[in-house]
Scaffold this motif. Structure first.
Motif, mmCIF file in Angstrom:
data_model
loop_
_atom_site.group_PDB
_atom_site.id
_atom_site.type_symbol
_atom_site.label_atom_id
_atom_site.label_comp_id
_atom_site.label_asym_id
_atom_site.label_seq_id
_atom_site.Cartn_x
_atom_site.Cartn_y
_atom_site.Cartn_z
ATOM 1 N N ASP A 1 0.802 -1.228 0.000
ATOM 2 C CA ASP A 1 0.000 0.000 0.000
ATOM 3 C C ASP A 1 0.835 1.279 0.000
ATOM 4 N N VAL B 1 2.346 1.706 -3.415
ATOM 5 C CA VAL B 1 1.348 2.104 -4.415
ATOM 6 C C VAL B 1 1.085 3.600 -4.311
ATOM 7 N N ARG B 2 0.931 4.091 -3.077
ATOM 8 C CA ARG B 2 0.694 5.529 -2.895
ATOM 9 C C ARG B 2 1.875 6.347 -3.413
ATOM 10 N N GLU C 1 -5.244 -0.280 -8.429
ATOM 11 C CA GLU C 1 -5.556 0.927 -7.655
ATOM 12 C C GLU C 1 -6.008 2.074 -8.557
#
Length: 199
Positions: A15, A18-19, A77
């Motif tokens: 996560d 990904v951000r 995402e």
């Protein structure tokens, strides 16, 4: 038991990555290409075959595997997951497998063993996707999935960075033997599993 069963945990750990990728404007395809670039650097390092080069190769293999997870997570995402992206990812993964195993084999001058290892690796991956091509789920499991192979390459390179031989044997040669033998066994295992579902 293979490392692929821990994919959900890895996806949660991804996560923050990904951000960060979204923040810098990276696309899933650029992440896939970057992962392949790291595999090429790892292969070159294995070919050089010095302790420092093996250490560099180990790091590159780790990040190759991590980015290989990141590209799919990023695509999901941002909503750009596509068959074209999946195709690019799989093609680059196969080329990454080939260059890494070839670099390792060339570094220890074991080309025949390298050929047996790379065919084992490629057939394992082929049987995984061929199952999907005939209407089954894509197969990631078996004795030696891609996550397992990357982990073994990374650990072996780390060991080779510390010592060129273990109990009188090259850890890289031992790795190639595992890929040659267990890779083909995994391919057969996947074939049998798919055959039983189709028969």
């Amino acid at each position: 038991m293979t490392l692929d069963q821990f994919r959900p945990l890895a996806n949660r750990l991804l996560d923050p990555w990904v951000r960060a990728a979204k923040t810098v404007g990276a696309t899933p395809n650029t992440v896939s290409v970057a992962a392949f670039g790291l595999a090429v650097v790892a292969a070159a390092a294995f070919y050089v075959g010095t302790p420092a080069a093996y250490a560099v190769g180990a790091v590159c293999v780790f990040f190759n595997g991590w980015l290989d997870l990141l590209d799919g997570a990023l695509a999901r995402e941002v909503g750009t997951a596509s068959e074209a992206g999946d195709l690019l990812d799989h093609v680059l993964d196969r080329y990454a497998d080939v260059v890494v195993v070839t670099g390792a084999a060339a570094g220890v001058d074991a080309f025949g063993l390298g050929l047996a290892a790379v065919t084992g690796v490629l057939l394992t991956s082929y049987l995984g996707t061929q199952a999907q091509a005939v209407g089954l789920d894509r197969v990631y499991g078996g004795l030696l999935g891609r996550a397992d192979r990357l982990a073994l390459v990374g650990v072996t390179a780390g060991v080779a960075a510390i010592t060129p031989t273990v109990a009188g044997y090259s850890p890289v040669v031992a790795l190639l033997v595992v890929f040659a033998v267990v890779g083909h066994l995994t391919a057969i295992q996947r074939f049998v599993s798919a055959w039983r579902q189709l028969a």
